[in-house]
Design a protein around this motif. Structure first.
Motif, PDB file in Angstrom:
ATOM      1  N   LEU A  54     -10.825   7.476  -1.317  1.00 20.08           N
ATOM      2  CA  LEU A  54      -9.867   7.204  -2.391  1.00 20.08           C
ATOM      3  C   LEU A  54     -10.139   8.121  -3.566  1.00 20.08           C
ATOM      4  N   PHE A  73     -10.755  14.260   7.699  1.00 23.96           N
ATOM      5  CA  PHE A  73     -10.405  12.988   7.073  1.00 23.96           C
ATOM      6  C   PHE A  73      -9.851  11.986   8.089  1.00 23.96           C
ATOM      7  N   CYS A  82     -11.621  -1.169   5.607  1.00 24.98           N
ATOM      8  CA  CYS A  82     -12.248  -1.510   4.330  1.00 24.98           C
ATOM      9  C   CYS A  82     -11.402  -2.452   3.468  1.00 24.98           C
ATOM     10  N   ILE A  84     -11.442  -2.746  -0.627  1.00 24.01           N
ATOM     11  CA  ILE A  84     -12.035  -2.285  -1.876  1.00 24.01           C
ATOM     12  C   ILE A  84     -11.499  -3.139  -3.015  1.00 24.01           C
ATOM     13  N   ASP A  88      -5.470  -6.328  -1.763  1.00 20.71           N
ATOM     14  CA  ASP A  88      -4.165  -6.189  -2.408  1.00 20.71           C
ATOM     15  C   ASP A  88      -3.135  -5.809  -1.364  1.00 20.71           C
ATOM     16  N   LEU A  89      -2.309  -6.802  -0.998  1.00 21.26           N
ATOM     17  CA  LEU A  89      -1.347  -6.608   0.077  1.00 21.26           C
ATOM     18  C   LEU A  89       0.060  -6.555  -0.495  1.00 21.26           C
ATOM     19  N   TYR A  90       1.024  -6.239   0.373  1.00 20.71           N
ATOM     20  CA  TYR A  90       2.418  -6.225  -0.072  1.00 20.71           C
ATOM     21  C   TYR A  90       2.901  -7.661  -0.179  1.00 20.71           C
ATOM     22  N   LEU A 102       0.416  -1.861   8.388  1.00 22.68           N
ATOM     23  CA  LEU A 102      -0.822  -1.102   8.244  1.00 22.68           C
ATOM     24  C   LEU A 102      -1.377  -0.717   9.609  1.00 22.68           C
ATOM     25  N   MET A 105      -0.132   2.443  11.226  1.00 20.84           N
ATOM     26  CA  MET A 105      -0.616   3.712  10.685  1.00 20.84           C
ATOM     27  C   MET A 105      -1.845   4.217  11.446  1.00 20.84           C
ATOM     28  N   GLN A 146      -6.720  -6.785   8.206  1.00 23.67           N
ATOM     29  CA  GLN A 146      -6.190  -5.412   8.173  1.00 23.67           C
ATOM     30  C   GLN A 146      -7.312  -4.387   8.305  1.00 23.67           C
TER      31      GLN A 146
ATOM     32  N   GLU B 139       2.917   1.328  -5.662  1.00 30.36           N
ATOM     33  CA  GLU B 139       1.720   1.174  -4.830  1.00 30.36           C
ATOM     34  C   GLU B 139       0.469   1.156  -5.711  1.00 30.36           C
ATOM     35  N   LYS B 143      -1.622  -2.099  -6.671  1.00 26.48           N
ATOM     36  CA  LYS B 143      -2.928  -1.792  -6.069  1.00 26.48           C
ATOM     37  C   LYS B 143      -2.906  -1.669  -4.552  1.00 26.48           C
ATOM     38  N   THR B 144      -1.724  -1.640  -3.954  1.00 29.18           N
ATOM     39  CA  THR B 144      -1.664  -1.530  -2.503  1.00 29.18           C
ATOM     40  C   THR B 144      -1.990  -0.115  -2.032  1.00 29.18           C
ATOM     41  N   ALA B 145      -2.064   0.824  -2.991  1.00 34.16           N
ATOM     42  CA  ALA B 145      -2.413   2.205  -2.631  1.00 34.16           C
ATOM     43  C   ALA B 145      -3.752   2.248  -1.912  1.00 34.16           C
ATOM     44  N   LYS B 146      -4.646   1.326  -2.277  1.00 39.39           N
ATOM     45  CA  LYS B 146      -5.958   1.282  -1.647  1.00 39.39           C
ATOM     46  C   LYS B 146      -5.847   1.062  -0.146  1.00 39.39           C
ATOM     47  N   MET B 147      -4.920   0.179   0.243  1.00 36.48           N
ATOM     48  CA  MET B 147      -4.725  -0.103   1.663  1.00 36.48           C
ATOM     49  C   MET B 147      -4.052   1.088   2.340  1.00 36.48           C
ATOM     50  N   LEU B 148      -3.056   1.623   1.653  1.00 34.95           N
ATOM     51  CA  LEU B 148      -2.237   2.678   2.234  1.00 34.95           C
ATOM     52  C   LEU B 148      -3.035   3.958   2.433  1.00 34.95           C
ATOM     53  N   LEU B 149      -3.900   4.284   1.474  1.00 32.94           N
ATOM     54  CA  LEU B 149      -4.569   5.587   1.496  1.00 32.94           C
ATOM     55  C   LEU B 149      -5.919   5.554   2.202  1.00 32.94           C
TER      56      LEU B 149
END
Lengths: 302, 333
Positions: A54, A73, A82, A84, A88-90, A102, A105, A146, B139, B143-149
């Motif tokens: 990140l 990567f 992970c 972190i 924090d989900l949708y 997820l 992906m 997830q 995102e 804070k969902t960027a953490k999951m996405l990235l």
């Protein structure tokens, strides 16, 4: 057999010209649970962010299952799951949709994988509700799901039990321990809760102000205690202990002091008596992880 | 990549933004068509009351307007600039009368083109902004960027999938504007008018209408032309919105920044039309359909190809910077 799943080498991070993380190195072997312990603001989360890509390290590299995070990567991250700083989900989707999204992906995540992971974290009953209406504990479970859905080799959990009730913490701990035991999953858990680390982890890395100050086995820490001998001739005794056991002792008003493996304490005592010393008092204090932690982190107060 | 784009489309749809936009559109389109129908009926009533005739003939009304304009243009006290615009209107109106084109009765295809022409400077860009502003910033603020990235997907692919999803949604949005404005106004007017001719490519050269660049096409063709331009403008706005969405962490500041620059840009054009630099600002170049009627030039030296190139440059640069920023970004949420 015991190959490194995660190798962190000489990680450094500057934010706004201030060095936040100084030369952090550690590694995790297969099936091992490493506790990453440090007070608030010590750089735990910053380090974890760099490990999961990140945040970009100023120097140093992270290797996951032999893949460098910088150069490979995708291969490196396909082995990592992970959470972190909280799950924090949708919120506008159901838990199941979140997992589907997820999961899609990563390569080769099937519907069965999703279903079995949902079962593993015990969310079968509410999985089709919107995440917005979940309690913190439920979100944490979906967060764990997830992270596991693509069958990673390394699980990274940042303060995973924050906001969970005691029962939730217990269940969470059992799930993680079982995964490490059954699937050979390596786990990195950051925490500022000593008891949690003591209960879950095989090894611990203590970080303070961006420096790793101790890497140790939990067993060793727990087995080491502080012994105090009150003897008639302290200098000679000191020399004897050093010669026989290679152990440095310090002089204190109450006698000789040393950190000793509890298993060797009887042997030392026996040697002292056989050498003709008069021991008027021997004391040992079992050290806990908490003692070590406080000792190491309290040296320099903020 | 297809799966990633599907995911992003799903996210946009589940946020129910499109529903909100549809509702806004429906309200505005109904309001405007009702207003236009109302104004038309009043004109007809006035005409009938004044002339005493029961049959409304648009030619009579158009000729009346022509005479009115001519007498106003003859007034020697009006300034030169205003007279020029009167003369232009006179020339256009007489062209309509000579060629038997009814410019007065409203039709659905006349309305949809006009709605797009009016909306392209502000309303439609704002709809695009509503759609796109939280694409990336959402995102981060949630804070969902953490999951996405932290999945095994490189960042450029994630941003590309978001952009592709946005392009599809923008296209759908423009399609919705076209369909809704046609359908709703048809309900009010009862007149489709797809085949009616429309004059485009007027250009006024030294105060006279040059008809060799005049093209006569059907209203349907004209609407397709206008909506292609609207689509192009929307894609550019979407790209610029993507950049802002990448650059800021909160969706509300993204919307704020974009609204301020679009509305502020309109002011800029209004107050500082003499200033050379203004013509390179994207907002000044949004009104592409106005070029179709020939006489439009918001700032000295601007024309259709200039505006299209300027907008394309804004879009391209925004995309480039978005990708660079997104790839380098430290995620600290």
């Amino acid at each position: 057999m015991h190959t490194s799943v995660l190798t962190v080498s000489h990680l450094k991070k500057d934010i706004k010209k201030k060095t936040i993380i100084h030369d952090v190195s550690f590694d995790i072997k297969e099936g091992e649970i490493l506790g990453f312990l440090g007070p608030n603001g010590s750089g735990k989360t910053t380090t974890l962010r760099m490990i999961v890509g990140l945040s970009r390290p100023t120097a140093g590299d992270v290797e996951i299952c032999g893949y460098s995070l910088k150069k490979n990567f995708v291969q490196a991250m396909s082995q990592v799951g992970c959470i972190i700083e909280g799950p924090d989900l949708y919120g506008y989707m159901s838990g199941y949709k979140n997992l589907e999204l997820l999961g899609s992906m990563s390569q080769g995540v099937t519907k069965e994988d999703i279903d079995s992971t949902v079962k593993l974290v015990g969310m079968e009953n509410r999985i089709h509700d919107k995440v917005d209406v979940y309690s913190m504990g439920m979100k944490q479970r979906i967060g764990l799901a997830q992270a596991l859905i693509h069958k990673p080799k390394l699980l990274i959990l940042d303060e995973p039990t924050n906001g969970l009730d005691p029962q939730g913490i217990h269940e969470f701990r059992e799930i993680v321990k079982r995964l490490a035991r059954e699937r050979g999953l390596s786990v990195l858990i950051s925490s500022h809760l000593i008891s949690e680390v003591q209960l879950m982890c095989d090894r611990v890395s203590i970080i303070n102000k961006g420096h790793i100050i101790q890497n140790a086995d939990i067993k060793d820490i727990l087995a080491t205690g502080e012994a105090v001998w009150t003897v008639n001739e302290p200098e000679k005794a000191q020399q004897l202990i050093k010669d026989r056991f290679g152990l440095e002792t310090t002089r204190a008003p109450e006698g000789l002091k040393a950190l000793v493996d509890m298993d060797t304490l009887p042997a030392i005592n026996k040697t002292l008596i056989e050498a003709g010393f008069e021991i008027s008092f021997v004391d040992n204090k079992k050290r806990t992880l908490e003692d070590l932690f406080l000792e190491l982190t309290e040296k320099d107060k903020i | 990549m297809i799966k990633l784009t599907q995911n992003e489309i799903l996210k946009i749809l589940l946020k129910k933004k499109l529903f909100l936009i549809l509702l806004l559109l429906l309200i505005f389109v109904s309001l405007f068509s009702y207003g236009q129908q109302f104004a038309y009926e009043r004109t007809v009533q006035q005409f009938e009351a004044e002339t005493g005739e029961m049959d409304f003939d648009w030619r009579v009304l158009a000729s009346q307007r022509l005479e009115d304009l001519e007498s106003r243009s003859d007034n020697e006290f009006i300034p030169e600039g205003v007279r020029a615009s009167f003369d232009r209107e006179i020339q256009q109106l007489s062209y309509f009368i000579d060629n038997d084109i009814n410019p007065i009765t409203p039709t659905a295809f006349g309305f949809n083109a006009e709605f797009a022409e009016q909306g392209i400077g502000l309303f439609i860009p704002l709809l695009v902004v509503i759609l796109a502003a939280d694409l990336v910033s959402g995102e981060f603020s949630k804070k969902t960027a953490k999951m996405l990235l932290t999945r095994a997907v490189p960042r450029w692919k994630i941003l590309l999938s978001k952009y592709l999803a946005l392009l599809m949604m923008t296209t759908l949005l423009i399609f919705m504007v076209a369909v809704l404005s046609t359908l709703v106004s048809f309900l009010f007017f009862g007149e489709l008018g797809a085949g009616e001719p429309v004059i485009t490519g007027f250009s006024v050269f030294e105060g006279t209408l040059v008809s060799d660049s005049t093209i006569l096409i059907s209203r349907f063709q004209f609407s397709v032309l206008v909506y292609s331009l609207v689509w192009f403008v929307s894609v550019i706005i979407a790209s610029i919105t993507l950049l802002v969405s990448v650059a800021v962490e909160s969706s509300s500041s993204a919307i704020g920044i974009l609204m301020a620059s679009i509305i502020g840009g309109q002011f800029l054009q209004f107050f500082l039309a003499d200033w050379e630099l203004v013509k390179y600002f994207f907002v000044t170049n949004l009104d592409l359909p106005s070029y179709l009627t020939g006489s439009y030039q918001p700032v000295e030296g601007m024309n259709l190809s200039f505006s299209i190139l300027t907008l394309a440059a804004w879009g391209g640069l925004s995309l480039l910077i978005s990708f660079i920023l997104f790839n380098r970004r430290d995620v600290l949420v």
